[in-house]
Design an enzyme around this catalytic site. Structure first.
Site, PDB file in Angstrom:
ATOM      1  N   ASP A  83       7.427   3.248  -0.520  1.00 24.37           N
ATOM      2  CA  ASP A  83       7.378   1.722  -0.656  1.00 24.37           C
ATOM      3  C   ASP A  83       8.594   1.139  -1.266  1.00 24.37           C
ATOM      4  O   ASP A  83       8.948  -0.070  -1.092  1.00 24.37           O
ATOM      5  CB  ASP A  83       6.137   1.483  -1.581  1.00 24.37           C
ATOM      6  N   ASP A 150       7.627  10.758  -6.415  1.00 18.64           N
ATOM      7  CA  ASP A 150       6.812   9.494  -6.479  1.00 18.64           C
ATOM      8  C   ASP A 150       5.691   9.696  -5.304  1.00 18.64           C
ATOM      9  O   ASP A 150       5.849   9.135  -4.472  1.00 18.64           O
ATOM     10  CB  ASP A 150       7.417   8.259  -6.375  1.00 18.64           C
ATOM     11  N   SER A 151       4.773  10.631  -5.556  1.00 19.83           N
ATOM     12  CA  SER A 151       4.075  10.967  -4.547  1.00 19.83           C
ATOM     13  C   SER A 151       2.537  10.233  -4.537  1.00 19.83           C
ATOM     14  O   SER A 151       2.282   9.603  -5.561  1.00 19.83           O
ATOM     15  CB  SER A 151       3.559  12.600  -4.614  1.00 19.83           C
ATOM     16  N   THR A 152       1.810  10.402  -3.700  1.00 23.83           N
ATOM     17  CA  THR A 152       0.373   9.893  -3.594  1.00 23.83           C
ATOM     18  C   THR A 152      -0.450  11.022  -4.203  1.00 23.83           C
ATOM     19  O   THR A 152       0.023  11.877  -4.535  1.00 23.83           O
ATOM     20  CB  THR A 152      -0.097   9.895  -2.037  1.00 23.83           C
ATOM     21  N   ASP A 153      -1.753  10.776  -4.181  1.00 26.27           N
ATOM     22  CA  ASP A 153      -2.508  11.872  -4.878  1.00 26.27           C
ATOM     23  C   ASP A 153      -2.318  13.428  -4.301  1.00 26.27           C
ATOM     24  O   ASP A 153      -2.014  13.410  -3.116  1.00 26.27           O
ATOM     25  CB  ASP A 153      -4.169  11.516  -4.685  1.00 26.27           C
TER      26      ASP A 153
END
EC number: 2.5.1.16
Length: 269
Positions: A83, A150-153
């Site tokens: 993002d 900075d990862s997702t779940d």
């Protein structure tokens, strides 16, 4: 008007949306909404990743805590973060090179088109973008001063960023690492697993931030490596006036853990 619902571990969150701006299926399902009160919202695989209203509470703490805990960060890798929010914060520092590594180009392209929270970071001449798995990137990459995860779940395409091998590789490639480590309240197994798997960073600490659109709002992070919290005020001069949320007082307070969480951390480290 319709409502977007996210459910997790016996509870949930509802956000009123004006309209869906875009939806794309690829490596992940990516949705972007215009909300009633929180600005634009990014959702990946049904999970809220950010809203414009509260994303600084997350990105600034993920980035500036490690960056200002390093004496002179010049080369930085952001793993995940398509993002552009973390990359935006990294570039507030006097870095020479920043590499963004994300497995899903869709997230980058749609964020650039609809969210625009990167504030031009993707076009910065110091930035290199690598579309690949973060663990595979670490196998052959150069040495960085700071690595920011900075990862997702920790499910699906992101699960390789949370296992022991990932941290063994990362320890060889940086001085300092930071990562988001989920909700310590209702995602305890993920939180504990990350504390255990990050053991290649023998020195590591947990810190907190309030992120209202994340599960139960209390969000945790791990910092590991050769970090130094002295001279925060002096180092803060690098970015003074450029933050919404972060300052040296917030930095120090983030490491003041409640007793129940201290016990959780001590049991895993």
């Amino acid at each position: 008007m319709v409502w977007f619902f996210e459910y997790y571990d016996g509870c949930g969150l509802a956000i009123k949306v004006k309209k869906k701006l875009y939806e794309a299926e690829g490596v992940q399902k990516v949705e972007i909404y215009e909300t009633e009160s929180m600005g634009k919202m990014l959702v990946i695989d049904g999970k809220i990743q950010l809203t414009e209203l509260d994303e600084p509470f997350y990105h600034e703490m993920l980035v500036h805590v490690p960056m200002l805990s390093h004496e002179n960060p010049r080369k930085v890798a952001v793993i995940g973060g398509g993002d552009g929010g973390a990359l935006r914060e990294v570039l507030k520092h006097n870095v020479e090179r920043a590499v963004l590594v994300d497995i899903d180009r869709n997230v980058i392209d749609l964020s650039r088109k609809f969210l625009k929270i990167d504030h031009g970071a993707f076009e910065d001449e110091r930035v290199e973008i690598a579309i690949m798995d973060g663990k595979e990137f670490l196998r052959d990459c150069e040495i960085f001063d700071v690595i920011i995860v900075d990862s997702t779940d920790p499910v699906g395409v992101s699960d390789t960023l949370f296992d022991r091998e990932f941290f063994e590789l990362a320890r060889q490639k940086c001085d300092v690492i930071s990562l988001q480590s989920q909700s310590p309240l209702i995602q305890k197994e993920y939180f504990r697993t990350l504390l255990v798997n990050s053991a290649p960073f023998e020195r590591r600490d947990v810190y907190l931030s309030c992120v209202p659109t994340y599960p139960l709002a209390l969000w945790s992070f791990i910092i590991g490596g050769e970090y130094d919290f002295s001279n925060l005020e002096e180092r803060f001069e690098r970015i003074k006036g450029k933050t919404v949320h972060y300052n040296p007082d917030v930095h120090r307070a983030a490491f003041a853990l409640p007793e129940w969480l201290k016990k959780e951390v001590e049991a895993c480290i």
